[in-house]
Design a protein around this motif. Structure first.
Motif, PDB file in Angstrom:
ATOM      1  N   THR A  22       0.865  -1.081  -0.105  1.00 45.36           N
ATOM      2  CA  THR A  22      -0.028   0.150  -0.015  1.00 45.36           C
ATOM      3  C   THR A  22       0.925   1.275  -0.054  1.00 45.36           C
ATOM      4  OG1 THR A  22       0.039   0.023   2.291  1.00 45.36           O
ATOM      5  CG2 THR A  22      -2.023  -1.204   1.120  1.00 45.36           C
ATOM      6  N   GLU A  23       2.092   1.020  -0.072  1.00 46.18           N
ATOM      7  CA  GLU A  23       3.087   2.345  -0.107  1.00 46.18           C
ATOM      8  C   GLU A  23       3.526   2.508  -1.208  1.00 46.18           C
ATOM      9  OE1 GLU A  23       3.809  -0.394   1.845  1.00 46.18           O
ATOM     10  OE2 GLU A  23       3.036   0.048   3.745  1.00 46.18           O
ATOM     11  N   LEU A  24       2.616   2.891  -2.383  1.00 43.01           N
ATOM     12  CA  LEU A  24       3.009   3.094  -3.717  1.00 43.01           C
ATOM     13  C   LEU A  24       2.797   4.459  -4.035  1.00 43.01           C
ATOM     14  CD1 LEU A  24       1.564  -0.237  -5.280  1.00 43.01           C
ATOM     15  CD2 LEU A  24       3.827  -0.060  -4.440  1.00 43.01           C
ATOM     16  N   TRP A  25       1.984   5.340  -3.335  1.00 40.37           N
ATOM     17  CA  TRP A  25       1.714   6.707  -3.905  1.00 40.37           C
ATOM     18  C   TRP A  25       2.904   7.462  -3.634  1.00 40.37           C
ATOM     19  CZ3 TRP A  25      -1.165   7.943  -7.655  1.00 40.37           C
ATOM     20  CH2 TRP A  25      -1.472   9.262  -7.806  1.00 40.37           C
ATOM     21  N   THR A  26       4.043   7.313  -4.070  1.00 45.62           N
ATOM     22  CA  THR A  26       5.225   8.378  -3.598  1.00 45.62           C
ATOM     23  C   THR A  26       5.451   9.398  -4.918  1.00 45.62           C
ATOM     24  OG1 THR A  26       6.859   6.745  -5.003  1.00 45.62           O
ATOM     25  CG2 THR A  26       6.635   6.322  -2.826  1.00 45.62           C
ATOM     26  N   ALA A  27       6.140  10.387  -4.550  1.00 43.60           N
ATOM     27  CA  ALA A  27       6.435  11.629  -5.599  1.00 43.60           C
ATOM     28  C   ALA A  27       7.026  10.769  -7.039  1.00 43.60           C
ATOM     29  CB  ALA A  27       7.359  12.293  -5.272  1.00 43.60           C
ATOM     30  N   GLU A  28       7.859   9.990  -6.817  1.00 46.50           N
ATOM     31  CA  GLU A  28       8.272   9.369  -8.119  1.00 46.50           C
ATOM     32  C   GLU A  28       7.213   8.516  -8.734  1.00 46.50           C
ATOM     33  OE1 GLU A  28      11.680   5.646  -9.481  1.00 46.50           O
ATOM     34  OE2 GLU A  28      11.110   6.040  -7.361  1.00 46.50           O
ATOM     35  N   VAL A  29       6.407   7.921  -8.186  1.00 46.31           N
ATOM     36  CA  VAL A  29       5.441   7.016  -8.754  1.00 46.31           C
ATOM     37  C   VAL A  29       4.462   8.079  -9.422  1.00 46.31           C
ATOM     38  CG1 VAL A  29       3.292   5.562  -8.525  1.00 46.31           C
ATOM     39  CG2 VAL A  29       5.503   4.907  -7.468  1.00 46.31           C
ATOM     40  N   GLN A  30       4.061   9.201  -8.780  1.00 47.05           N
ATOM     41  CA  GLN A  30       3.366  10.066  -9.218  1.00 47.05           C
ATOM     42  C   GLN A  30       3.547  10.696 -10.600  1.00 47.05           C
ATOM     43  OE1 GLN A  30       1.511  12.901  -6.208  1.00 47.05           O
ATOM     44  NE2 GLN A  30       2.084  11.472  -4.663  1.00 47.05           N
ATOM     45  N   MET A  31       4.682  11.217 -10.506  1.00 41.06           N
ATOM     46  CA  MET A  31       5.243  11.589 -11.525  1.00 41.06           C
ATOM     47  C   MET A  31       5.514  10.803 -12.927  1.00 41.06           C
ATOM     48  SD  MET A  31       9.171  13.523 -12.216  1.00 41.06           S
ATOM     49  CE  MET A  31       8.959  14.214 -10.696  1.00 41.06           C
ATOM     50  N   ALA A  32       5.930   9.383 -12.683  1.00 41.78           N
ATOM     51  CA  ALA A  32       5.804   8.614 -13.815  1.00 41.78           C
ATOM     52  C   ALA A  32       4.346   8.241 -14.224  1.00 41.78           C
ATOM     53  CB  ALA A  32       6.507   7.322 -13.107  1.00 41.78           C
ATOM     54  N   LEU A  33       3.433   8.091 -13.241  1.00 40.80           N
ATOM     55  CA  LEU A  33       2.112   7.832 -13.834  1.00 40.80           C
ATOM     56  C   LEU A  33       1.438   9.065 -14.435  1.00 40.80           C
ATOM     57  CD1 LEU A  33      -0.463   6.093 -13.656  1.00 40.80           C
ATOM     58  CD2 LEU A  33      -0.886   6.952 -11.549  1.00 40.80           C
ATOM     59  N   PHE A  34       1.608  10.134 -13.942  1.00 37.04           N
ATOM     60  CA  PHE A  34       0.961  11.325 -14.682  1.00 37.04           C
ATOM     61  C   PHE A  34       1.768  11.548 -15.896  1.00 37.04           C
ATOM     62  CE2 PHE A  34       0.371  13.234 -10.273  1.00 37.04           C
ATOM     63  CZ  PHE A  34      -0.905  12.524 -10.154  1.00 37.04           C
ATOM     64  N   ASP A  35       2.919  11.370 -16.145  1.00 43.33           N
ATOM     65  CA  ASP A  35       3.648  11.438 -17.331  1.00 43.33           C
ATOM     66  C   ASP A  35       3.108  10.285 -18.417  1.00 43.33           C
ATOM     67  OD1 ASP A  35       5.270  13.428 -16.701  1.00 43.33           O
ATOM     68  OD2 ASP A  35       7.092  12.398 -16.583  1.00 43.33           O
ATOM     69  N   PHE A  36       2.890   9.111 -17.901  1.00 48.86           N
ATOM     70  CA  PHE A  36       2.349   7.707 -18.777  1.00 48.86           C
ATOM     71  C   PHE A  36       1.020   8.201 -19.236  1.00 48.86           C
ATOM     72  CE2 PHE A  36      -0.456   4.118 -18.607  1.00 48.86           C
ATOM     73  CZ  PHE A  36       0.552   3.284 -19.833  1.00 48.86           C
ATOM     74  N   LEU A  37       0.245   8.655 -18.175  1.00 46.09           N
ATOM     75  CA  LEU A  37      -1.272   9.053 -18.559  1.00 46.09           C
ATOM     76  C   LEU A  37      -1.502  10.272 -19.521  1.00 46.09           C
ATOM     77  CD1 LEU A  37      -2.929   8.629 -15.156  1.00 46.09           C
ATOM     78  CD2 LEU A  37      -3.137   6.962 -17.185  1.00 46.09           C
ATOM     79  N   THR A  38      -0.602  11.081 -19.473  1.00 51.33           N
ATOM     80  CA  THR A  38      -0.535  12.358 -20.368  1.00 51.33           C
ATOM     81  C   THR A  38      -0.178  11.792 -21.614  1.00 51.33           C
ATOM     82  OG1 THR A  38      -0.410  13.949 -18.529  1.00 51.33           O
ATOM     83  CG2 THR A  38       0.273  14.565 -20.892  1.00 51.33           C
ATOM     84  N   ARG A  39       0.794  11.012 -21.902  1.00 52.34           N
ATOM     85  CA  ARG A  39       1.353  10.656 -22.800  1.00 52.34           C
ATOM     86  C   ARG A  39       0.410   9.575 -24.033  1.00 52.34           C
ATOM     87  NH1 ARG A  39       3.631   5.835 -24.375  1.00 52.34           N
ATOM     88  NH2 ARG A  39       3.784   5.345 -22.486  1.00 52.34           N
ATOM     89  N   THR A  40      -0.252   8.747 -22.991  1.00 53.41           N
ATOM     90  CA  THR A  40      -1.324   7.611 -23.618  1.00 53.41           C
ATOM     91  C   THR A  40      -2.643   8.262 -23.772  1.00 53.41           C
ATOM     92  OG1 THR A  40      -1.644   6.667 -21.495  1.00 53.41           O
ATOM     93  CG2 THR A  40       0.184   6.052 -22.766  1.00 53.41           C
ATOM     94  N   GLY A  41      -3.002   9.341 -23.211  1.00 52.25           N
ATOM     95  CA  GLY A  41      -4.203  10.090 -23.061  1.00 52.25           C
ATOM     96  C   GLY A  41      -4.590  10.686 -24.463  1.00 52.25           C
TER      97      GLY A  41
END
Length: 189
Positions: free
Chosen positions: A170-189
């Motif tokens: 459950t400790e996955l919502w780190t700054a690094e994860v957020q940045m990578a996830l937002f970049d991924f969603l923006t790129r693929t959206g």
């Protein structure tokens, strides 16, 4: 399930609203949502097996603040509680329910008690849209190797695996994860 209820505002998910639906059998279901900013996709967010929507308020607000639309249904029977569309994001995925039970209870033969297989490893072969798998390397609930196996088996040619160093289940919502996830969603959206 946790039946504690809070509105999005009470949970700190400002900018999200809620809608209620009543099923044919009388169950009352809630969905938190936010409209997408023009040019941004809407995220269909299914939470994991624990907690409620209010436990995801920070995460959902972060998505909405960046312009992503949100549709986040709570589980049936849970007033305040991740879909396949343009892209798929999996957090700590398991390969199958049988394999997960075997990993949690290695000394028991519980296979006969499992009525639904939940064979994610088999199903992920059909995934062709962009995909991101996020898994904590110290996950003590879903073995890290299961996330790796799901990633390797996916049919997508546009996929990424994000190892969360020192992350548990459950400790996955780190700054690094957020940045990578937002970049991924923006790129693929």
């Amino acid at each position: 399930f946790d039946t504690t209820y809070a509105t999005p505002d009470e949970a700190g998910a400002f900018g999200l609203s809620e809608r209620f639906f009543t099923t044919e059998d009388g169950a009352r279901l809630v969905v938190w949502h936010a409209e997408a900013t023009a040019g941004y996709p809407t995220i269909l967010y299914f939470q994991g097996n624990a907690g409620t929507l209010q436990d995801r308020a920070t995460r959902l607000t972060a998505f909405a603040d960046l312009g992503f639309g949100i549709v986040a249904p709570a589980y049936r029977g849970q007033l305040a509680g991740q879909g396949v569309g343009q892209a798929l994001v999996l957090e700590a995925p398991f390969t199958s329910l049988g394999a997960l039970v075997a990993a949690q209870y290695p000394m028991e033969d519980l296979d006969d008690t499992i009525t639904q297989r939940g064979d994610s490893l088999k199903a992920v072969h059909a995934v062709t849209q962009p995909m991101m798998v996020i898994h904590g390397e110290n996950d003590n609930l879903v073995p890290f190797t299961m996330g790796q196996a799901i990633f390797e088996a996916a049919g997508s040619t546009d996929k990424s695996f994000l190892r969360v160093v020192d992350g548990g289940h459950t400790e996955l919502w780190t700054a690094e994860v957020q940045m990578a996830l937002f970049d991924f969603l923006t790129r693929t959206g």
